[in-house]
Enzyme design. Structure first.
Site, short mmCIF file in Angstrom:
data_model
loop_
_atom_site.label_atom_id
_atom_site.label_comp_id
_atom_site.label_asym_id
_atom_site.label_seq_id
_atom_site.Cartn_x
_atom_site.Cartn_y
_atom_site.Cartn_z
N HIS A 72 0.77 -1.43 -0.16
CA HIS A 72 -0.01 -0.07 -0.05
C HIS A 72 0.84 1.18 0.10
O HIS A 72 1.96 1.44 0.61
CB HIS A 72 -0.98 0.01 1.30
CG HIS A 72 -2.07 0.76 0.83
ND1 HIS A 72 -2.02 2.21 1.24
CD2 HIS A 72 -3.21 0.63 0.76
CE1 HIS A 72 -3.34 2.87 0.95
NE2 HIS A 72 -4.08 1.59 0.41
N ASP A 121 -8.15 -5.47 -0.71
CA ASP A 121 -8.38 -6.12 -1.60
C ASP A 121 -8.23 -7.66 -1.29
O ASP A 121 -8.81 -8.55 -1.96
CB ASP A 121 -7.60 -5.73 -2.97
CG ASP A 121 -8.42 -4.47 -3.38
OD1 ASP A 121 -9.50 -4.15 -3.52
OD2 ASP A 121 -7.52 -3.55 -3.85
N1 ACO Z 1 4.03 -7.66 -4.07
C1 ACO Z 1 5.50 -7.71 -4.38
N2 ACO Z 1 6.33 -6.69 -4.08
C2 ACO Z 1 5.63 -5.45 -4.03
C3 ACO Z 1 4.17 -5.38 -3.72
C4 ACO Z 1 3.53 -6.52 -3.62
N3 ACO Z 1 2.08 -6.44 -3.87
N4 ACO Z 1 3.71 -4.10 -3.82
C5 ACO Z 1 5.12 -3.33 -3.66
N5 ACO Z 1 6.17 -4.27 -3.78
C6 ACO Z 1 7.44 -3.94 -3.90
C7 ACO Z 1 8.03 -3.11 -5.18
O1 ACO Z 1 8.44 -4.20 -5.93
C8 ACO Z 1 9.06 -2.10 -4.66
O2 ACO Z 1 10.17 -2.99 -4.44
P1 ACO Z 1 11.74 -2.39 -4.99
O3 ACO Z 1 11.93 -0.96 -3.77
O4 ACO Z 1 12.64 -3.60 -4.33
O5 ACO Z 1 11.54 -2.18 -6.31
C9 ACO Z 1 8.43 -1.81 -3.36
O6 ACO Z 1 7.78 -2.77 -2.71
C10 ACO Z 1 7.80 -0.34 -3.63
O7 ACO Z 1 6.86 -0.61 -4.54
P2 ACO Z 1 6.19 0.77 -5.21
O8 ACO Z 1 5.57 0.15 -6.17
O9 ACO Z 1 7.05 1.82 -5.39
O10 ACO Z 1 5.04 1.01 -3.96
P3 ACO Z 1 3.77 1.97 -4.39
O11 ACO Z 1 3.60 2.72 -3.09
O12 ACO Z 1 3.96 2.66 -5.41
O13 ACO Z 1 2.74 0.88 -4.90
C11 ACO Z 1 0.96 -0.33 -4.60
C12 ACO Z 1 1.49 0.68 -4.01
C13 ACO Z 1 0.59 0.06 -6.12
C14 ACO Z 1 -0.36 -0.69 -4.09
C15 ACO Z 1 1.52 -1.69 -4.77
O14 ACO Z 1 1.93 -2.24 -3.22
C16 ACO Z 1 1.13 -2.89 -5.53
O15 ACO Z 1 1.49 -3.05 -6.69
N6 ACO Z 1 0.34 -3.86 -4.78
C17 ACO Z 1 -0.35 -4.95 -5.63
C18 ACO Z 1 -1.51 -4.27 -6.16
C19 ACO Z 1 -2.66 -3.92 -5.23
O16 ACO Z 1 -2.90 -4.68 -4.32
N7 ACO Z 1 -3.32 -2.99 -5.08
C20 ACO Z 1 -4.39 -2.64 -4.38
C21 ACO Z 1 -3.80 -1.48 -3.36
S1 ACO Z 1 -5.30 -1.26 -2.30
C22 ACO Z 1 -6.37 -0.26 -3.23
O17 ACO Z 1 -6.21 0.62 -4.17
C23 ACO Z 1 -7.76 -0.29 -2.83
#
Ligand code: ACO
Length: 381
Positions: free
Chosen positions: A258, A315
């Protein structure tokens, strides 16, 4: 110009009285009330709180229910539009198209007063579930089931979808699903809604912007992705290997991570308890066992070993609950939108009440062709 932050991370873009998040402590409040307390109420009560900034007394709640239960039905032409939909699409696309169509017949479409916006908000909240239910019934080749005025908002939706009055637990679960989904500060779709409202466009257009934004897999679309992942894994025994493979190949696990929370999303804890209850009621622990295994592997590998704050989000267990409610996957994101619509409407109205156009800047990183030799050459040729 202020410093650039990719994805606007941590940027305060506006002020709000609608919700509060403490991402370090895992606190979420709607209008100052903790989500754990609001989870004890009905969706109608929470809608009243968000739209009118007041928890309703019995009289106000009855008035609200009486007003909305009679406007759930769709006009004949919108029903026709649903018949002509392409049924290979997600219900989200159908919802977007049908709401755009409904807007054309709304008597208040271009009136942006607070009174007109409340009237439009109630119509949108009341009619949106009917669109999704009719879409699904028509898609399945079944007769549509008209709204039942005796049933509350969420039970009525399940009733229209399946043609049967849901059990008490199923109704309670959907109420909770809508309550927990309805509002979450300046998430991507709510931001889109506020940007649209800030141009003084109409509230229907603002909501449609929200739907398009919620659909993406990094936002509300993750719920559908969780359901697909559970189907693909297929059994609790295969879960560890499947998730380890995702982690080793650096894929994102849907329903985890998140932008704001650095601990478990407080909504996800409530959903986990609910998923367990419904699994026990249905005497089928399969999806719940798979989900707890996924949570265990992600926590062990990503949180404990890699030190990343990748905890379950709203989710994850909601996707599990939809499996137990036998919600067709194509409806998952649209059902999220049916809950979230109230939060969007509250934000659009807050934006109108003290508006300034939302128009940030971009940092230009291209070249400056100061001599414009290429253009001079073209004009000579
Ligand atoms: N699984 C594995 N690794 C993850 C995940 C995940 N679900 N989410 C983030 N990471 C990792 C990234 O790969 C990154 O790693 P790195 O620094 O080694 O490259 C680090 O965590 C940071 O990730 P970002 O993408 O920069 O984080 P951001 O804050 O932009 O993303 C997001 C947030 C989009 C929700 C992300 O966690 C994600 O893609 N989650 C999966 C999709 C999801 O469940 N979305 C629903 C969110 S709740 C909602 O909107 C209702």
């Amino acid at each position: 110009m202020s410093k650039f932050k990719k994805g606007l991370e941590g940027i305060i873009a506006l002020e709000t009285e609608i919700s509060y998040i403490d991402g370090e402590k895992g606190i979420l409040e709607y209008r100052g009330h903790r989500i754990e307390k609001l989870a004890e109420l009905s969706y109608e009560e929470v809608v009243h709180l968000l739209l009118y900034d007041k928890l309703p007394n019995t009289e106000e709640l009855n008035e609200f229910f009486n007003k909305t239960k009679v406007i759930r039905e769709l006009d004949v032409r919108t029903k026709e539009v649903i018949h002509y939909h392409n049924f290979n699409i997600e219900a989200m696309d159908a919802l977007m198209t049908a709401l755009a169509h409904i807007s054309q017949g709304d008597p208040d479409l271009n009136v942006n007063t607070p009174e007109a916006n409340i009237r439009k908000a109630l119509r949108l909240i009341a009619k949106a579930p009917t669109i999704v239910a009719y879409y699904q019934r028509i898609h399945e080749g079944k007769e549509i089931v008209k709204p039942n005025e005796l049933l509350p908002h969420c039970s009525n939706f399940l009733y229209m979808l399946r043609g049967e009055v849901p059990t008490k637990l199923e109704s309670k679960i959907l109420d909770l699903d809508f309550i927990l989904s309805t509002e979450h500060e300046l998430n991507a779709s709510t931001f889109a809604v506020r940007v649209t409202a800030s141009t003084l466009s109409d509230i229907h257009s603002a909501v449609i912007s929200g739907i398009g934004t919620l659909k993406g897999v990094l936002h509300g679309g993750a719920r559908l992705a969780v359901m697909n992942m559970l189907d693909e894994i297929g059994s609790p025994k295969k879960t560890e290997e499947y998730i380890m493979n995702m982690i080793n190949t650096k894929q994102r696990i849907m329903g985890f991570g998140h932008r704001v929370y650095r601990v478990v999303d407080p909504r996800a804890n409530i959903f986990r308890d609910l998923a367990k209850k419904i699994a026990e009621e249905k005497k089928d622990m399969k999806w719940y066992d798979m989900a707890t295994k996924i949570e265990e592997v992600v926590t062990r590998e990503l949180v404990e070993k890699q030190g990343k704050p990748i905890y379950m989000n709203v989710d994850f267990y909601s996707g599990v609950i939809y499996k137990y409610l036998e919600i067709p996957p194509k409806l998952a994101t649209a059902i999220f939108a049916l809950g979230r619509i109230t939060g969007w409407l509250a934000h659009a109205m807050e934006q109108y009440s003290d508006n300034r156009l939302i128009r940030p800047r971009a940092k230009y990183i291209g070249e400056h062709h100061s001599q414009d030799k290429e253009i001079s050459k073209l004009t000579k040729d």
